[in-house]
Design a protein around this motif. Structure first.
Motif, PDB file in Angstrom:
ATOM      1  N   ILE A   1      24.288  22.958  -9.741  1.00 58.74           N
ATOM      2  CA  ILE A   1      22.805  23.219  -9.787  1.00 58.74           C
ATOM      3  C   ILE A   1      22.206  22.352 -10.175  1.00 58.74           C
ATOM      4  N   ALA A   2      21.404  21.594  -9.458  1.00 56.26           N
ATOM      5  CA  ALA A   2      20.626  20.333  -9.974  1.00 56.26           C
ATOM      6  C   ALA A   2      19.310  20.158  -8.830  1.00 56.26           C
ATOM      7  N   ALA A   3      18.736  19.138  -9.052  1.00 57.93           N
ATOM      8  CA  ALA A   3      17.468  18.842  -8.238  1.00 57.93           C
ATOM      9  C   ALA A   3      18.319  17.683  -7.325  1.00 57.93           C
ATOM     10  N   TYR A   4      19.479  17.822  -6.857  1.00 59.76           N
ATOM     11  CA  TYR A   4      20.275  16.917  -5.899  1.00 59.76           C
ATOM     12  C   TYR A   4      19.246  16.690  -4.635  1.00 59.76           C
ATOM     13  N   LYS A   5      20.009  15.488  -4.050  1.00 58.47           N
ATOM     14  CA  LYS A   5      19.590  15.171  -2.545  1.00 58.47           C
ATOM     15  C   LYS A   5      20.780  15.439  -1.876  1.00 58.47           C
ATOM     16  N   THR A   6      20.489  15.548  -0.594  1.00 55.58           N
ATOM     17  CA  THR A   6      21.565  16.222   0.478  1.00 55.58           C
ATOM     18  C   THR A   6      21.367  15.515   1.776  1.00 55.58           C
ATOM     19  N   ALA A   7      22.433  15.315   2.409  1.00 54.09           N
ATOM     20  CA  ALA A   7      22.351  14.844   3.922  1.00 54.09           C
ATOM     21  C   ALA A   7      23.500  15.402   4.634  1.00 54.09           C
ATOM     22  N   SER A   8      23.370  15.955   5.913  1.00 52.73           N
ATOM     23  CA  SER A   8      24.254  16.719   6.446  1.00 52.73           C
ATOM     24  C   SER A   8      24.641  16.136   7.815  1.00 52.73           C
ATOM     25  N   TRP A   9      25.852  16.401   8.437  1.00 50.98           N
ATOM     26  CA  TRP A   9      26.067  15.975  10.066  1.00 50.98           C
ATOM     27  C   TRP A   9      27.074  17.169  10.240  1.00 50.98           C
ATOM     28  N   GLU A  10      27.256  17.094  11.798  1.00 55.39           N
ATOM     29  CA  GLU A  10      27.918  18.092  12.291  1.00 55.39           C
ATOM     30  C   GLU A  10      29.153  17.445  12.954  1.00 55.39           C
ATOM     31  N   VAL A  11      30.236  18.404  13.171  1.00 47.85           N
ATOM     32  CA  VAL A  11      31.499  17.930  13.447  1.00 47.85           C
ATOM     33  C   VAL A  11      32.034  18.745  14.490  1.00 47.85           C
ATOM     34  N   LYS A  12      32.700  18.582  15.589  1.00 47.57           N
ATOM     35  CA  LYS A  12      33.093  19.473  16.586  1.00 47.57           C
ATOM     36  C   LYS A  12      34.518  19.344  16.843  1.00 47.57           C
ATOM     37  N   ASN A  13      35.200  20.386  17.091  1.00 46.22           N
ATOM     38  CA  ASN A  13      36.434  20.723  17.219  1.00 46.22           C
ATOM     39  C   ASN A  13      36.708  20.744  18.780  1.00 46.22           C
ATOM     40  N   PRO A  14      38.063  20.465  19.092  1.00 47.38           N
ATOM     41  CA  PRO A  14      38.328  20.520  20.637  1.00 47.38           C
ATOM     42  C   PRO A  14      38.040  21.830  21.074  1.00 47.38           C
ATOM     43  N   ASP A  15      37.932  23.000  20.528  1.00 51.70           N
ATOM     44  CA  ASP A  15      37.756  24.343  21.052  1.00 51.70           C
ATOM     45  C   ASP A  15      36.161  24.373  21.053  1.00 51.70           C
ATOM     46  N   GLY A  16      35.482  23.488  20.793  1.00 52.54           N
ATOM     47  CA  GLY A  16      33.812  23.515  21.010  1.00 52.54           C
ATOM     48  C   GLY A  16      33.353  24.033  19.582  1.00 52.54           C
ATOM     49  N   LYS A  17      33.895  24.479  18.638  1.00 49.85           N
ATOM     50  CA  LYS A  17      33.296  25.031  17.192  1.00 49.85           C
ATOM     51  C   LYS A  17      32.683  23.870  16.571  1.00 49.85           C
ATOM     52  N   ILE A  18      31.345  24.216  16.155  1.00 46.87           N
ATOM     53  CA  ILE A  18      30.651  23.035  15.610  1.00 46.87           C
ATOM     54  C   ILE A  18      30.455  23.564  14.211  1.00 46.87           C
ATOM     55  N   GLN A  19      30.676  22.638  13.013  1.00 41.94           N
ATOM     56  CA  GLN A  19      30.797  22.980  11.799  1.00 41.94           C
ATOM     57  C   GLN A  19      29.888  21.894  11.132  1.00 41.94           C
ATOM     58  N   THR A  20      29.372  22.115   9.896  1.00 45.63           N
ATOM     59  CA  THR A  20      28.544  21.177   9.332  1.00 45.63           C
ATOM     60  C   THR A  20      29.227  20.579   7.968  1.00 45.63           C
ATOM     61  N   ILE A  21      29.001  19.332   7.644  1.00 41.51           N
ATOM     62  CA  ILE A  21      29.709  18.452   6.648  1.00 41.51           C
ATOM     63  C   ILE A  21      28.378  18.117   5.706  1.00 41.51           C
ATOM     64  N   HIS A  22      28.152  18.633   4.395  1.00 44.23           N
ATOM     65  CA  HIS A  22      27.322  18.446   3.702  1.00 44.23           C
ATOM     66  C   HIS A  22      27.464  17.181   2.417  1.00 44.23           C
ATOM     67  N   LEU A  23      26.857  16.287   2.302  1.00 47.44           N
ATOM     68  CA  LEU A  23      26.892  15.419   1.104  1.00 47.44           C
ATOM     69  C   LEU A  23      25.776  16.001   0.049  1.00 47.44           C
ATOM     70  N   VAL A  24      26.217  16.242  -1.013  1.00 44.97           N
ATOM     71  CA  VAL A  24      25.198  16.662  -2.170  1.00 44.97           C
ATOM     72  C   VAL A  24      25.288  15.699  -3.236  1.00 44.97           C
ATOM     73  N   SER A  25      24.304  15.029  -3.677  1.00 45.81           N
ATOM     74  CA  SER A  25      24.382  14.020  -4.504  1.00 45.81           C
ATOM     75  C   SER A  25      23.359  14.279  -5.778  1.00 45.81           C
ATOM     76  N   HIS A  26      23.949  14.351  -6.726  1.00 48.24           N
ATOM     77  CA  HIS A  26      23.125  14.477  -7.783  1.00 48.24           C
ATOM     78  C   HIS A  26      23.274  13.165  -8.595  1.00 48.24           C
ATOM     79  N   SER A  27      22.406  12.047  -8.303  1.00 47.91           N
ATOM     80  CA  SER A  27      22.458  10.839  -8.586  1.00 47.91           C
ATOM     81  C   SER A  27      20.938   9.961  -8.659  1.00 47.91           C
ATOM     82  N   ASN A  28      21.141   8.972  -9.353  1.00 43.01           N
ATOM     83  CA  ASN A  28      19.586   8.083  -9.379  1.00 43.01           C
ATOM     84  C   ASN A  28      19.468   7.379  -8.235  1.00 43.01           C
ATOM     85  N   ASP A  29      19.342   7.952  -7.027  1.00 41.84           N
ATOM     86  CA  ASP A  29      19.409   7.472  -5.965  1.00 41.84           C
ATOM     87  C   ASP A  29      18.096   7.665  -4.924  1.00 41.84           C
ATOM     88  N   GLU A  30      17.568   7.061  -4.291  1.00 46.36           N
ATOM     89  CA  GLU A  30      16.621   7.337  -3.181  1.00 46.36           C
ATOM     90  C   GLU A  30      17.294   8.309  -2.040  1.00 46.36           C
TER      91      GLU A  30
END
Length: 609
Positions: free
Chosen positions: A188-217
């Protein structure tokens, strides 16, 4: 038939509602976060008659040694449904008993937390870094009841929650049972996040999230996510598909600050990664190793799981015989896949393999104990806390490196002898045990290898010698297939084997010495203070180096030393430096054949189609 179906539907609905009413409900607030405290409330409904027992965990998913989380709990109180205080006894430091109570019980306590890693909890004015076992007490015997938790942080500017727990609504997060809840770290923080999707051979799409609590832009976090996306793709290529993440999401919970403890800890649909750098920017490549290792665990450990870790025991650490594969194979792939993704060179890969081979061939722990025995020692070694000295350097080789050496040898042997790869073996294990989530035993691992190679004799021999036993593969022969030469790093150079020496105020104090080294054989050990070597006074490393370089293997010198105020002397016989090196055949002046080049490329190059 419709009436029967409707009746069954009504029964199931009632059971679901009942289960939710019986949920263990937590509420967490942070009025004194600046002093690393949180206030926690637990509400229990429909409490059975008889003593109610509450405890704190002593272990945490992903960690294999015991930890005493109860030490940071205080102001522990209990109340009945009318708010009346209830009597509490404390039969153990981390266990509480409420002898007499009603059907509803409320428990409150204060928790101190100021250690930011993958095992413990930490609170301050910038964030709440929550390890569930280190934070939440739980009623004994209620493991199958759902969990609900609400985090109160309105006064904290821009804080928000990141967790694999399911958001039910109104700020309440849920888990189906104790095991899932305890495996769900939360940031729980004022973090920054970036996400992208991955796709399985069966067509199912899921989302990967980078949640960074750091001193970065935000741009740094976005660019880092782009790097991680390449690593993630290589991991998917090994297994052939991504796991079915619960609720379709996977989270990298990333904390970055030099004052933090540092760590990486895998969980079912997330991983905690704590790194001790000022920020991400400028350190991107150095931080990737932990990400690669921990993400591989989404398959290997979280779903492809040793039976010895099922179920996870929160009262005491599980003793597991399978960590050489669970952690060791993950260690091997963590580095290998960064090479395949282009973040490390083939030369970097060779240096990593060099460390693995040196460890397994030159450590007494690997000489005398098997990978299974190394795995079982994890209950003492995996960040376990002890104030007394142990003989770990002589009896234990890390199951991370030991297991990686098994993976390296098996990969090279499958390629050379069967035109298969370790990737094929991991996919076979995934199909048999990981995807259906059937915990494996060591005989199960052998059976899958036998089926993959269609050679029971090979599988039986490999496990007998290199998993149950202490034999070592012929790494020189195996590496040569890829055009790498394994050789002595310092042939003909004298070696004393002192190990770590502490130089302070002109005194050279030994640490523990390792079996088989000249120093050990000479009777030298921890806390010995070296006085002279071959008549030369020892006050710094330069003196030791000068004497050593003046001799060759087989030479005998006199050493004087002080132990507990008494001056003693001994004879030390130098041996040849046992250190090995892996070097490309081209650098030795040899010829890299087309077969070697193809072998190397198929091993170390990208597998993403």
């Amino acid at each position: 038939m419709k009436k029967i179906i409707l009746s069954l539907s009504l029964i199931l609905t009632c059971l679901a509602v009942s289960a939710q009413q019986n949920a263990v409900f937590y509420e967490v607030s942070f009025p004194n976060a600046i002093h690393h405290e949180a206030e926690i409330t637990m509400v229990l409904r429909e409490v059975p008659t008889g003593p109610l027992k509450i405890r704190m965990s002593r272990s945490s998913p992903g960690r294999y040694a015991t930890h005493e989380f109860g030490k940071n709990v205080y102001n522990f109180k209990a109340f009945d449904g009318n708010g009346k205080a209830l009597k509490i006894t404390q039969p153990a430091g981390d266990e509480y008993t409420i002898p007499i109570h009603g059907t509803n019980v409320k428990i409150t306590y204060t928790l101190f937390g100021n250690w930011i890693d993958g095992t413990y909890t930490g609170f301050d004015e910038t964030h709440a870094h929550i390890s569930m076992p280190a934070t939440f007490a739980y009623p004994i015997g209620w493991d199958n009841r759902p969990r609900k938790v609400k985090f109160n942080y309105d006064e904290k500017q821009n804080w928000k929650v990141a967790t694999q727990l399911k958001l039910e609504g109104n700020g309440i997060y849920t888990a189906p049972n104790l095991q899932y809840f305890m495996d769900s770290p939360t940031e729980i923080a004022a973090y920054k996040t970036a996400s992208w999707e991955v796709k399985n051979p069966d067509g199912k799409i899921q989302t990967i999230h980078l949640v960074s609590h750091s001193n970065d832009e935000q741009t740094t976090v976005d660019n880092y996510a782009t790097m991680l996306k390449k690593m993630v793709a290589e991991q998917g290529a090994v297994w052939g598909e991504f796991p079915n993440y619960d609720y379709g999401n996977y989270y990298f919970l990333h904390d970055v600050l030099p004052e933090y403890a540092g760590d990486g800890m895998e969980h079912r649909n997330s991983t905690v990664i704590v790194q001790r750098t000022p920020k991400i920017a400028g350190y991107e490549s150095n931080l990737l190793g932990t990400f690669s290792h921990e993400f591989f665990h989404a398959w290997n450990v979280e779903r492809l799981r040793p039976k010895t870790l099922e179920p996870f025991n929160f009262e005491h650490s599980n003793v597991s015989d399978g960590l050489w594969l669970a952690e060791g194979f993950t260690q091997y792939y963590g580095s290998l896949l960064l090479t395949r993704a282009g973040f490390k060179t083939q030369e970097n890969a060779a240096q990593t393999f060099n460390g693995i081979v040196n460890t397994v061939l030159n450590s007494p722990g690997a000489k005398n104990f098997s990978p299974i025995q190394a795995s079982q020692y994890a209950v003492f070694a995996d960040a376990g806390v002890a104030i007394d000295q142990t003989n770990k350097s002589n009896i234990f080789t890390s199951y991370y490196i030991y297991g990686a050496s098994v993976a390296l040898a098996l990969d090279l042997r499958l390629r050379a002898e069967f035109k298969l790869t370790l990737d094929d073996y991991m996919r076979a294990l995934w199909k048999a045990h990981g995807k259906p989530e059937i915990p494996y035993t060591i005989p199960d691992l052998e059976k899958v290898l036998s089926q993959l190679t269609n050679n029971q004799s090979f599988a039986s021999d490999f496990f007998k010698n290199y998993v149950y036993g202490t034999a070592k593969n012929d790494y020189a022969k195996l590496l040569l297939n890829a055009g790498y030469v394994l050789r002595k790093a310092s042939p003909g150079v004298a070696y004393a084997g002192f190990g770590r020496i502490n130089f302070e105020n002109g005194k050279a104090t030994l640490g523990g010495t390792m079996q088989g080294t000249p120093a050990y054989n000479a009777g030298l050990d921890i806390d010995n203070i070296l006085l002279t070597m071959d008549g030369v006074e020892v006050k710094d490393q330069a003196a030791i180096t000068k004497v050593t370089e003046a001799h060759k293997p087989g030479d005998v010198i006199t050493i004087t030393y002080n132990y507990h105020g008494q001056e003693k002397s001994t004879k030390l016989t130098f041996t040849e430096n046992p250190a090995l090196e892996i070097i490309s055949i081209e650098k030795t002046g040899g010829v890299l054949t087309p077969a070697m080049q193809n072998f190397r490329d198929s091993w170390l190059n990208s597998q993403v189609k």
